[in-house]
Design a protein around this motif. Structure first.
Motif, PDB file in Angstrom:
ATOM      1  N   VAL A   1      30.988-117.899   4.052  1.00 31.27           N
ATOM      2  CA  VAL A   1      32.193-117.103   4.295  1.00 31.27           C
ATOM      3  C   VAL A   1      31.520-116.215   2.608  1.00 31.27           C
ATOM      4  O   VAL A   1      31.083-116.592   1.602  1.00 31.27           O
ATOM      5  CB  VAL A   1      33.552-116.677   3.531  1.00 31.27           C
ATOM      6  CG1 VAL A   1      34.176-115.727   3.174  1.00 31.27           C
ATOM      7  CG2 VAL A   1      34.037-118.131   4.071  1.00 31.27           C
ATOM      8  N   TYR A   2      30.753-114.864   3.270  1.00 28.15           N
ATOM      9  CA  TYR A   2      30.219-113.876   1.865  1.00 28.15           C
ATOM     10  C   TYR A   2      31.230-113.395   1.393  1.00 28.15           C
ATOM     11  O   TYR A   2      32.210-113.169   1.665  1.00 28.15           O
ATOM     12  CB  TYR A   2      28.877-113.620   2.639  1.00 28.15           C
ATOM     13  CG  TYR A   2      27.635-113.541   1.840  1.00 28.15           C
ATOM     14  CD1 TYR A   2      28.159-114.550   0.452  1.00 28.15           C
ATOM     15  CD2 TYR A   2      26.433-113.368   2.073  1.00 28.15           C
ATOM     16  CE1 TYR A   2      26.469-115.058  -0.067  1.00 28.15           C
ATOM     17  CE2 TYR A   2      25.397-114.020   2.521  1.00 28.15           C
ATOM     18  CZ  TYR A   2      24.942-114.851   1.234  1.00 28.15           C
ATOM     19  OH  TYR A   2      23.713-115.484   0.280  1.00 28.15           O
ATOM     20  N   ILE A   3      31.501-113.593  -0.746  1.00 33.03           N
ATOM     21  CA  ILE A   3      32.334-112.294  -0.547  1.00 33.03           C
ATOM     22  C   ILE A   3      31.512-110.807  -2.386  1.00 33.03           C
ATOM     23  O   ILE A   3      30.698-111.991  -2.107  1.00 33.03           O
ATOM     24  CB  ILE A   3      33.435-112.617  -0.933  1.00 33.03           C
ATOM     25  CG1 ILE A   3      34.038-114.232  -0.210  1.00 33.03           C
ATOM     26  CG2 ILE A   3      34.257-112.361  -1.910  1.00 33.03           C
ATOM     27  CD1 ILE A   3      34.765-114.823  -1.351  1.00 33.03           C
ATOM     28  N   ASP A   4      32.159-109.740  -1.292  1.00 32.10           N
ATOM     29  CA  ASP A   4      32.134-109.067  -2.277  1.00 32.10           C
ATOM     30  C   ASP A   4      33.011-108.072  -3.654  1.00 32.10           C
ATOM     31  O   ASP A   4      33.861-108.239  -2.000  1.00 32.10           O
ATOM     32  CB  ASP A   4      30.949-108.080  -1.471  1.00 32.10           C
ATOM     33  CG  ASP A   4      30.276-107.163  -2.802  1.00 32.10           C
ATOM     34  OD1 ASP A   4      28.669-107.814  -3.441  1.00 32.10           O
ATOM     35  OD2 ASP A   4      31.276-106.285  -2.814  1.00 32.10           O
ATOM     36  N   LEU A   5      33.158-107.895  -4.493  1.00 30.21           N
ATOM     37  CA  LEU A   5      34.290-107.753  -4.632  1.00 30.21           C
ATOM     38  C   LEU A   5      34.177-105.845  -5.268  1.00 30.21           C
ATOM     39  O   LEU A   5      33.010-105.596  -5.076  1.00 30.21           O
ATOM     40  CB  LEU A   5      34.446-107.540  -6.584  1.00 30.21           C
ATOM     41  CG  LEU A   5      34.731-109.644  -6.917  1.00 30.21           C
ATOM     42  CD1 LEU A   5      33.850-109.219  -8.432  1.00 30.21           C
ATOM     43  CD2 LEU A   5      36.687-109.602  -7.175  1.00 30.21           C
ATOM     44  N   ASP A   6      35.210-105.249  -4.447  1.00 27.98           N
ATOM     45  CA  ASP A   6      34.637-103.869  -4.247  1.00 27.98           C
ATOM     46  C   ASP A   6      34.945-103.015  -5.542  1.00 27.98           C
ATOM     47  O   ASP A   6      35.699-103.468  -6.154  1.00 27.98           O
ATOM     48  CB  ASP A   6      35.728-103.583  -3.334  1.00 27.98           C
ATOM     49  CG  ASP A   6      36.057-104.039  -1.661  1.00 27.98           C
ATOM     50  OD1 ASP A   6      35.382-104.577  -1.516  1.00 27.98           O
ATOM     51  OD2 ASP A   6      37.719-104.228  -1.359  1.00 27.98           O
ATOM     52  N   HIS A   7      34.501-102.354  -5.422  1.00 29.69           N
ATOM     53  CA  HIS A   7      34.174-101.109  -6.934  1.00 29.69           C
ATOM     54  C   HIS A   7      34.262-101.713  -8.301  1.00 29.69           C
ATOM     55  O   HIS A   7      34.607-101.537  -9.180  1.00 29.69           O
ATOM     56  CB  HIS A   7      34.884-100.174  -6.932  1.00 29.69           C
ATOM     57  CG  HIS A   7      35.165 -99.740  -5.906  1.00 29.69           C
ATOM     58  ND1 HIS A   7      34.234 -98.786  -4.788  1.00 29.69           N
ATOM     59  CD2 HIS A   7      37.008 -99.912  -4.651  1.00 29.69           C
ATOM     60  CE1 HIS A   7      34.826 -98.134  -3.515  1.00 29.69           C
ATOM     61  NE2 HIS A   7      35.528 -98.848  -3.355  1.00 29.69           N
ATOM     62  N   PHE A   8      32.942-102.766  -8.095  1.00 29.27           N
ATOM     63  CA  PHE A   8      33.455-103.529  -9.422  1.00 29.27           C
ATOM     64  C   PHE A   8      32.160-102.871 -10.535  1.00 29.27           C
ATOM     65  O   PHE A   8      32.722-103.132 -11.651  1.00 29.27           O
ATOM     66  CB  PHE A   8      32.513-104.858  -9.843  1.00 29.27           C
ATOM     67  CG  PHE A   8      32.236-106.174 -10.613  1.00 29.27           C
ATOM     68  CD1 PHE A   8      33.590-106.929 -11.220  1.00 29.27           C
ATOM     69  CD2 PHE A   8      31.149-106.297 -11.413  1.00 29.27           C
ATOM     70  CE1 PHE A   8      33.444-107.346 -12.253  1.00 29.27           C
ATOM     71  CE2 PHE A   8      30.650-106.713 -12.045  1.00 29.27           C
ATOM     72  CZ  PHE A   8      32.399-107.419 -12.992  1.00 29.27           C
TER      73      PHE A   8
ATOM     74  N   SER B   1      40.349-106.097  -5.515  1.00 30.36           N
ATOM     75  CA  SER B   1      39.751-106.744  -4.132  1.00 30.36           C
ATOM     76  C   SER B   1      38.755-106.886  -3.690  1.00 30.36           C
ATOM     77  O   SER B   1      37.666-107.082  -4.341  1.00 30.36           O
ATOM     78  CB  SER B   1      40.048-105.072  -2.770  1.00 30.36           C
ATOM     79  OG  SER B   1      39.276-104.308  -3.379  1.00 30.36           O
ATOM     80  N   LEU B   2      39.011-107.574  -2.315  1.00 32.09           N
ATOM     81  CA  LEU B   2      37.561-108.539  -1.875  1.00 32.09           C
ATOM     82  C   LEU B   2      36.856-107.985  -0.694  1.00 32.09           C
ATOM     83  O   LEU B   2      37.824-107.793   0.611  1.00 32.09           O
ATOM     84  CB  LEU B   2      37.610-109.649  -1.678  1.00 32.09           C
ATOM     85  CG  LEU B   2      38.750-110.843  -3.020  1.00 32.09           C
ATOM     86  CD1 LEU B   2      38.227-111.801  -2.622  1.00 32.09           C
ATOM     87  CD2 LEU B   2      37.237-110.289  -3.863  1.00 32.09           C
ATOM     88  N   SER B   3      35.572-107.747  -0.230  1.00 27.73           N
ATOM     89  CA  SER B   3      35.293-107.705   1.081  1.00 27.73           C
ATOM     90  C   SER B   3      34.620-108.868   1.472  1.00 27.73           C
ATOM     91  O   SER B   3      34.151-109.090   0.812  1.00 27.73           O
ATOM     92  CB  SER B   3      34.167-106.387   1.686  1.00 27.73           C
ATOM     93  OG  SER B   3      34.725-105.258   1.185  1.00 27.73           O
TER      94      SER B   3
END
Length: 759
Positions: free
Chosen positions: A353-360, A439-441
């Motif tokens: 699973v790849y995770i990216d913080l939204d609008h960090f 939030s996460l994508s």
């Protein structure tokens, strides 16, 4: 144990000392080389500075020549006498040319009349043989510029006449061009000035001026004046470049760019002089550094034993992220490889699973990087808490994390786990007294279904993450083959678009806009069109987003702008409207590129209209406003496209004074029989008029829409009812038909609507 540590320390010592000695030797050699290189650069910089001083002094001298002409070129009597059908040559000789010789030393003069013909010739020695075709050819560009500047200074009055208003008498500024030409093998300074009146004049048409060219040789006192202004001594005027190394050279070029002579001077060499003083000091410093190296070598052997004891800690640090304490990218890749090897039989599923913080980035920009670091730490702690015990979580980079979840039962079970991850992260994060919400994508790939190679799984998880972010963020996506096909298709289109731009294989279509009466085409909007070699038509809705994502939009936008400006000459009197992407405004030299395109195509800025949407102001970037104001100050019209489609359009009207307001097509298409839509449309028209803007309605498809807009005095109209987008040839024919057949207006015959073209 100690022996092992000692051997390790010895190896570390040797690994440090040998390279260190090599680095010191190389560094010292580099310092010597760098200083000598710097000295040479300093010499070159000094010469360049002296070069600029001479250039400035020469410009001041040339400007003074133009000022000396003011007494005869800004003079009503001279203006009227010289522009007579048969001017008095004696009067011109006595009061213009000979007068300039007696008062200012101009020993050569030429008068070019309004017809660009030779009017009078003057030489102090009464000879005319000095004037030849080559000299006139050299002077022609400067004379042409003077005539063009004079013509451009006229302003059209409301009555249709042209008004010329000279500069204030106190400033005595002439319309002049200066330079250097070769005369009888010798450089001459010249000033070409227009013969202009002292008072305002009004004429029915603009007439080029007579131009007086006055010259004096660049030698003696004049050369000495330039030397004194530049504060350089030893000026010598030569015919050719010299090969002497310490001799500075300033080439004198004619208006046609030909070198007609060289001003030479003895240059100063501060770098060389400096090196003569510091070379002994450098040698002494090198000896001292060598002594220090010996001492450091002894000290290093002692320190390496301590370094050997901290080796395990260093290995841990190299494999883990310093901020969050999680495994870093390289360690995560190794752990994933081990996990996949253990599960090589494929009996259970493993999720990556790849995770990216939204609008960090917004957190860093608004609260600072310290707050951003605290958010990263909080997210890392929560991920470790919520992930199954057998799972792996790592920080890949910045605001990106990755997880490995072993023994996945099925997609539903994995979905449940990712729900828990998302719920855990969505809880508020306290930074001081401030609550932050993250939030996460997420994008997931599952082995062995999506492959067993670590790099392949990571790539597919990244593709799934891109899909999640592209579809609104704050969500997750599982890899599907169609996602990869989309990525490949986008990549293929990107490469084909890049090649099409390189080979100039795109086309332009133009959609006309009428005025209020619908009897005259006043503007056309340029639209990019792409037809592949096999005849496949790629709609703009497909290739424009790809260009935006890949950065090709800058190259595509410049291509459209250049082609549109080049084509504008085929339809004089019609404004050329070009859409500009928000990404283009991020280019630091976008305005300069627009100026260069206008100049290259010889198109007046007033005939170009730049269309932008309100998204160009995203982030409240002041550089965008500055770029728009610079374009507007140049004379380029700026239009706000799709007005009303965003939530804050009115604020943009307040922030920037647009020339044109383009009403979003949805308002026009909804107005038929819809009182609310019609009321909104009328309000927008009235608002634009109150702000002094030109109003354009898009999406016209019926005669009723045109009549409604005419009734409310909408300035310009555009849509399929008037014409679909046309290629250049079809547009030329359309304009001819429109002007010839339908000058009586709409309602007489509707068959003139534009020929079918690629939409």
């Amino acid at each position: 144990m100690y022996k092992s540590t000692g051997n390790s320390g010895s190896r570390i010592a040797n690994a440090i000392i040998v390279p260190m000695v090599a680095v010191v030797v190389i560094s010292l050699s580099g310092i010597f080389a760098l200083l000598h290189w710097s000295a040479r650069v300093s010499d070159e910089t000094a010469e360049q500075s002296q070069y600029q001083l001479i250039a400035g002094a020469l410009r001041l001298t040339q400007n003074y020549l133009a000022k000396q002409q003011n007494g005869v070129v800004i003079w009503d009597e001279a203006y009227h006498r010289i522009n007579q059908p048969e001017p008095s040559q004696g009067w011109i000789y006595d009061n213009v040319m000979h007068w300039l010789y007696k008062t200012d030393g101009f020993n050569r003069s030429v008068l070019i009349d309004r017809e660009f013909k030779l009017g009078s010739v003057y030489a102090q020695n009464h000879s005319t043989k000095w004037l030849n075709a080559k000299l006139l050819a050299d002077l022609k560009p400067a004379i042409a510029k003077v005539r063009a500047r004079y013509i451009a200074s006229f302003k059209r009055t409301p009555s249709g006449l042209f008004s010329y208003t000279p500069e204030l008498i106190s400033t005595r500024r002439s319309i002049a061009e200066t330079g250097v030409v070769a005369l009888e093998g010798e450089p001459y300074l010249f000033s070409a000035a227009a013969i202009i009146p002292q008072i305002q004049s009004v004429t029915p048409r603009r007439v080029p001026p007579a131009v007086l060219v006055s010259m004096m040789p660049l030698r003696g006192e004049k050369l000495q004046e330039i030397s004194e202004m530049s504060r350089l001594d030893g000026f010598v005027l030569m015919q050719q470049q010299s090969s002497e190394a310490d001799l500075g050279r300033y080439p004198l070029k004619s208006p046609l760019g030909e070198t007609i002579g060289v001003i030479a001077w003895q240059t100063s060499q501060p770098g060389t002089q400096m090196m003569r003083r510091i070379d002994p000091l450098l040698i002494l410093a090198a000896l001292m550094i060598a002594a220090v190296v010996v001492l450091v070598t002894v000290f290093t052997r002692q320190m390496t034993r301590r370094l050997a004891r901290s080796e395990a800690k260093a290995v841990h640090t190299a494999r883990h992220d310093a901020l969050s304490g999680l495994p870093n990218r390289s360690r995560f890749h190794a752990m994933l490889s081990d996990t996949l090897t253990e599960n090589a039989d494929g009996e259970t599923n493993t999720a990556v699973v790849y995770i990216d913080l939204d609008h960090f980035k917004d957190i860093n920009d608004t609260l600072g990087h310290s707050a951003g670091d605290k958010v990263i730490v909080a997210v890392a702690q929560r991920l470790r808490r919520v992930i199954p015990e057998s799972g792996i979580v790592a920080r890949i980079s910045g605001d990106e994390f990755a997880m490995v979840i072993r023994n996945c039962e099925d997609d539903v079970w994995l979905d449940f786990i990712l729900d828990q991850v998302q719920d855990e992260i969505s809880r508020p994060i306290m930074i001081g007294r401030r609550e932050l919400f993250a939030s996460l994508s997420m994008g997931a790939a599952i082995a062995p279904r999506d492959g067993n190679d670590p790099d392949e799984l990571l790539r597919k998880a990244d593709i799934a993450l891109y899909d999640a972010k592209a579809n609104g963020r704050g969500r997750r996506s599982f890899f599907e083959q169609s996602m990869e096909l989309q990525v490949q298709s986008r990549d293929k289109m990107s490469r084909e678009l890049r090649l099409a731009l390189k080979n100039d294989e795109l086309d332009l279509a133009f959609q006309p806009q009428t005025d209020t009466s619908a009897k005259r085409i006043v503007s056309v909007e340029a639209l990019a069109r792409w037809t592949m070699d096999d005849g496949t038509v790629v709609p703009p809705s497909q290739f424009i987003p790809v260009a935006e994502e890949t950065g090709l939009i800058n190259e595509l936008g410049i291509w459209v702008l250049n082609k549109a400006c080049a084509k504008a000459h085929e339809w004089p009197g019609i404004t050329m409207s070009v859409n500009v992407s928000p990404n283009q405004f991020k280019h630091p030299r976008f305005v300069e590129k627009v100026m260069a395109i206008l100049a290259a195509n010889n198109l007046p800025p007033q005939r170009l209209e730049i269309e932008v949407t309100e998204t160009v102001f995203a982030g409240r970037n002041d550089s965008v406003l500055k770029a728009l104001r610079r374009l507007k100050n140049l004379g380029v019209k700026v239009a706000l496209d799709d007005f009303g489609s965003g939530y804050s359009s009115l604020s943009y009207l307040r922030r920037f004074p647009f020339d044109t307001l383009k009403i979003d097509r949805d308002f026009v298409s909804d107005m038929n029989g819809n009182a609310e839509a019609e009321a909104i449309l009328v309000s927008i028209i009235q608002l634009g008029k109150a702000l002094g803007m030109t109003i354009v309605a898009e999406g016209i498809e019926t005669i009723e829409q045109i009549r409604f807009l005419q009734a409310h005095d909408c300035h310009r109209m555009q849509g399929y009812f008037i014409s679909r987008p046309l290629d250049a040839c079809a547009l030329s024919q359309f304009l001819e038909d429109f002007q010839g057949k339908y000058s009586a207006g709409f309602g007489m015959d509707l068959s003139y609507r534009g020929r079918t073209a690629e939409a």
